[in-house]
Design a protein around this motif. Structure first.
Motif, PDB file in Angstrom:
ATOM      1  N   THR A  41       0.915  -1.346   0.048  1.00 39.32           N
ATOM      2  CA  THR A  41       0.341  -0.034   0.062  1.00 39.32           C
ATOM      3  C   THR A  41       1.126   1.770  -0.283  1.00 39.32           C
ATOM      4  N   TYR A  42       1.850   1.039   0.552  1.00 40.76           N
ATOM      5  CA  TYR A  42       2.512   2.220   1.235  1.00 40.76           C
ATOM      6  C   TYR A  42       3.215   2.877  -0.846  1.00 40.76           C
ATOM      7  N   ASP A  43       3.883   1.731  -0.996  1.00 40.38           N
ATOM      8  CA  ASP A  43       3.849   1.367  -2.727  1.00 40.38           C
ATOM      9  C   ASP A  43       3.325   2.208  -4.155  1.00 40.38           C
ATOM     10  N   VAL A  48       1.191   7.502  -6.496  1.00 39.51           N
ATOM     11  CA  VAL A  48       0.181   8.358  -7.610  1.00 39.51           C
ATOM     12  C   VAL A  48       0.232  10.033  -6.727  1.00 39.51           C
ATOM     13  N   TYR A  49       0.943   9.114  -5.115  1.00 38.18           N
ATOM     14  CA  TYR A  49       1.676  10.417  -4.433  1.00 38.18           C
ATOM     15  C   TYR A  49       2.421  11.321  -5.459  1.00 38.18           C
ATOM     16  N   HIS A  50       3.346  10.607  -6.055  1.00 38.37           N
ATOM     17  CA  HIS A  50       4.666  11.584  -7.289  1.00 38.37           C
ATOM     18  C   HIS A  50       3.563  12.328  -7.992  1.00 38.37           C
ATOM     19  N   ARG A  51       3.064  10.932  -9.045  1.00 36.78           N
ATOM     20  CA  ARG A  51       2.339  11.444 -10.084  1.00 36.78           C
ATOM     21  C   ARG A  51       1.244  12.717  -9.846  1.00 36.78           C
ATOM     22  N   GLN A  52       1.360  12.992  -8.391  1.00 35.55           N
ATOM     23  CA  GLN A  52       0.158  14.387  -7.809  1.00 35.55           C
ATOM     24  C   GLN A  52       1.156  15.678  -7.652  1.00 35.55           C
ATOM     25  N   GLY A  53       2.475  15.366  -7.364  1.00 34.27           N
ATOM     26  CA  GLY A  53       3.791  15.852  -7.114  1.00 34.27           C
ATOM     27  C   GLY A  53       3.495  16.418  -5.383  1.00 34.27           C
ATOM     28  N   ARG A  54       3.566  15.541  -5.003  1.00 37.16           N
ATOM     29  CA  ARG A  54       3.427  15.146  -3.189  1.00 37.16           C
ATOM     30  C   ARG A  54       4.703  14.822  -3.078  1.00 37.16           C
ATOM     31  N   THR A 100       7.317  10.183   7.969  1.00 37.02           N
ATOM     32  CA  THR A 100       8.479  10.122   7.956  1.00 37.02           C
ATOM     33  C   THR A 100       9.180   9.438   7.472  1.00 37.02           C
ATOM     34  N   VAL A 101       9.023   8.597   6.267  1.00 34.64           N
ATOM     35  CA  VAL A 101       9.526   8.168   4.811  1.00 34.64           C
ATOM     36  C   VAL A 101       9.108   8.991   3.877  1.00 34.64           C
ATOM     37  N   LEU A 102       7.564   9.452   3.987  1.00 38.80           N
ATOM     38  CA  LEU A 102       7.339  10.541   3.279  1.00 38.80           C
ATOM     39  C   LEU A 102       7.397  11.719   3.593  1.00 38.80           C
ATOM     40  N   HIS A 103       8.847  11.829   4.180  1.00 38.58           N
ATOM     41  CA  HIS A 103       9.320  13.936   4.584  1.00 38.58           C
ATOM     42  C   HIS A 103      10.481  13.343   3.332  1.00 38.58           C
ATOM     43  N   TRP A 104      10.856  12.022   3.520  1.00 37.44           N
ATOM     44  CA  TRP A 104      12.230  11.749   2.984  1.00 37.44           C
ATOM     45  C   TRP A 104      12.237  11.948   1.725  1.00 37.44           C
ATOM     46  N   TRP A 105      10.475  11.343   1.569  1.00 34.80           N
ATOM     47  CA  TRP A 105      10.719  11.493   0.402  1.00 34.80           C
ATOM     48  C   TRP A 105      10.954  13.018  -0.726  1.00 34.80           C
ATOM     49  N   ARG A 106      10.080  13.387   0.285  1.00 28.97           N
ATOM     50  CA  ARG A 106       9.994  14.842  -0.026  1.00 28.97           C
ATOM     51  C   ARG A 106      10.535  16.235  -0.012  1.00 28.97           C
ATOM     52  N   MET A 307      -1.568   5.653   5.856  1.00 30.63           N
ATOM     53  CA  MET A 307      -0.702   6.605   4.237  1.00 30.63           C
ATOM     54  C   MET A 307      -2.030   7.590   4.166  1.00 30.63           C
ATOM     55  N   ARG A 308      -3.053   7.687   4.349  1.00 30.75           N
ATOM     56  CA  ARG A 308      -4.166   8.697   4.723  1.00 30.75           C
ATOM     57  C   ARG A 308      -3.370   9.730   5.253  1.00 30.75           C
ATOM     58  N   ARG A 309      -3.024   9.336   7.249  1.00 29.19           N
ATOM     59  CA  ARG A 309      -2.622   9.962   8.095  1.00 29.19           C
ATOM     60  C   ARG A 309      -1.441  10.872   7.709  1.00 29.19           C
ATOM     61  N   GLY A 310      -0.864   9.467   7.196  1.00 29.35           N
ATOM     62  CA  GLY A 310       0.951   9.699   6.582  1.00 29.35           C
ATOM     63  C   GLY A 310       1.315  10.985   5.913  1.00 29.35           C
ATOM     64  N   ILE A 311      -0.170  11.021   5.004  1.00 32.55           N
ATOM     65  CA  ILE A 311       0.541  12.339   3.498  1.00 32.55           C
ATOM     66  C   ILE A 311      -0.318  13.345   4.438  1.00 32.55           C
ATOM     67  N   ALA A 312      -1.024  13.479   5.172  1.00 33.02           N
ATOM     68  CA  ALA A 312      -2.026  14.638   5.450  1.00 33.02           C
ATOM     69  C   ALA A 312      -0.700  14.899   6.260  1.00 33.02           C
ATOM     70  N   GLN A 313      -0.170  14.638   7.630  1.00 37.92           N
ATOM     71  CA  GLN A 313       0.526  14.707   8.620  1.00 37.92           C
ATOM     72  C   GLN A 313       2.264  15.591   7.644  1.00 37.92           C
ATOM     73  N   ALA A 314       2.484  14.816   6.209  1.00 40.51           N
ATOM     74  CA  ALA A 314       3.875  14.976   6.190  1.00 40.51           C
ATOM     75  C   ALA A 314       3.534  16.923   5.204  1.00 40.51           C
ATOM     76  N   GLU A 315       2.317  16.664   4.617  1.00 39.52           N
ATOM     77  CA  GLU A 315       1.713  18.093   4.278  1.00 39.52           C
ATOM     78  C   GLU A 315       1.601  18.701   5.381  1.00 39.52           C
ATOM     79  N   ALA A 316       1.717  18.610   5.955  1.00 44.62           N
ATOM     80  CA  ALA A 316       0.924  19.791   7.311  1.00 44.62           C
ATOM     81  C   ALA A 316       2.725  20.367   7.973  1.00 44.62           C
ATOM     82  N   GLU A 317       3.470  19.405   7.498  1.00 47.23           N
ATOM     83  CA  GLU A 317       4.733  19.624   8.303  1.00 47.23           C
ATOM     84  C   GLU A 317       4.621  21.360   7.318  1.00 47.23           C
ATOM     85  N   PRO A 318       5.442  22.318   8.198  1.00 48.94           N
ATOM     86  CA  PRO A 318       5.444  23.628   7.948  1.00 48.94           C
ATOM     87  C   PRO A 318       7.297  23.616   6.901  1.00 48.94           C
ATOM     88  N   GLU A 319       6.667  24.502   6.032  1.00 47.23           N
ATOM     89  CA  GLU A 319       8.599  24.411   5.050  1.00 47.23           C
ATOM     90  C   GLU A 319       9.697  24.079   5.771  1.00 47.23           C
TER      91      GLU A 319
END
Ligand code: TPP
Ligand code: MG
Length: 343
Positions: A41-43, A48-54, A100-106, A307-319
């Protein structure tokens, strides 16, 4: 010294042979399934997140999940894992948040964790550099008389690198408690295995280092588990390192930046997709009455929620502050940086 016995090029299998693995009860078998689904599911979500530019460029590990989950389930909490970019989400199996992992890829600094929190080392992108790191940690454990071992993941291409040789040789000479886990997906981006080595099989390299080698079907999560458990038991008993060659075929692009149409064998890809590792294990579990539609849906929904929680948390992190890039890079920043960027 280790010698290859005849027949060791044959892949070790469990699922296709319809056999069971000693010591795995219903609870463990379903835990293994949860791990597979979490990684899958992560993969799939990451693509999808990559295709969406996230998230940024992402190294897809679709159909590598059996190698990753099977190997990690053979370890104990105190054992260390050294991942490459292909195993970027391996920390999820040790309780690391998906964010955390999504942050790494961001490319966000929040994607760097303290390795000692999970006994999971940093993700290595330079090929094979994690092998000597893992050999050193394993040797250190031996010198200190500590329990536990290290497992290092790397690819078929990595076996051509000097760092692989240095790490494998050091581990063997010092009889360090290390498992060298080679994900042989038969490609190093567009370089096929045939252009990588003249060895008949990568497992043959084990003999050159004087360590035992095991060759296993990388799409068979139970065979991977069994092979890794054997290597881990040997390491714990003072028997030194083991080389595991897990054989598969890369069924997805190397990464989101790659277009494999120029080089890959698409019939082989289709065959691999039909026999992909999650479905193979699902069929095995269903045959034994351990999995039904209801349970499968529940486990898949749990993973989607992570994954829903993970991406929401990653996107809520300040730049992050862009100057952080230079924070630990220079004692004295060069003049052009001081005057320009940092000025
Ligand atoms: C030292 C080094 N050289 C080259 C590269 C560029 N590179 C990135 S991935 C890759 C292929 C590695 O293939 P393999 O070891 O089989 O691992 P896989 O990607 O198949 O999991 C290469 C050459 C790199 N990251 N590091
Ligand atoms: Mg490879």
């Amino acid at each position: 010294m280790a010698r290859l016995a005849e027949g060791e090029h044959e892949l070790r299998r469990v699922i296709d042979e319809g056999r069971d693995v000693d010591g795995l009860g219903e609870r463990e078998l379903l835990e293994l399934y949860r791990s597979l689904i979490l990684l899958r599911t992560y993969d799939e979500r990451s693509l999808v997140y990559h295709r969406q530019g996230r998230i940024g460029t992402y190294a897809i590990f679709w159909n590598h999940e059996a190698m990753q989950a099977g190997a990690v389930h053979a370890l104990e909490e105190q054992d260390w894992i050294f991942p490459s970019y292909r195993e970027s989400a391996i920390g999820l199996l040790r309780g690391m948040p998906a964010a955390t992992v999504l942050h790494w890829w961001r490319g966000h600094p929040a994607g760097w964790w303290n390795p000692a929190d999970y006994n999971v080392a940093s993700i290595c992108v330079p090929i094979a550099t994690q092998v000597p790191h893992a050999a050193g940690l394993a040797w250190g454990k031996k010198l200190r008389g500590e329990d536990g071992c290290a497992l290092v993941f790397f690819g078929d291409g990595a076996t051509s690198e000097g760092a692989f040789h240095e790490g494998a040789n050091l581990a063997a000479v010092m009889q360090a408690p290390l498992v060298l886990f080679c994900n042989n997906n038969q490609w190093a981006i567009s370089t096929p295995l045939s252009a990588q080595t003249r060895a008949e099989a990568l497992v043959d390299k084990a003999a050159g280092y004087g360590m035992p080698g095991i060759r296993v079907d990388g799409g068979d999560v139970l065979a991977v588990f069994e092979a890794t458990r054997e290597a881990v038991e040997r390491a714990r008993a003072g028997g030194g390192p083991t080389f595991i060659e897990a054989v598969t075929y890369r069924a997805a692009p190397h990464a989101t930046a790659d277009d494999p149409r120029a080089y890959i064998d698409f019939d082989r890809v289709e065959e691999e997709k039909r026999n992909e590792c999650v479905g193979r294990y699902e069929r095995w579990l269903r045959d034994r009455g351990l999995l039904d539609d209801l349970l499968e849906t529940e486990i898949r929904n749990e993973a989607l929620e992570v994954m829903r929680r993970g991406i929401a948390q990653a996107e809520a992190e300040p730049e992050p502050d862009p100057e952080l890039v230079f924070d630990n890079a220079y004692v004295l920043p060069p003049p052009n940086l001081r005057e320009g960027w940092l000025g």
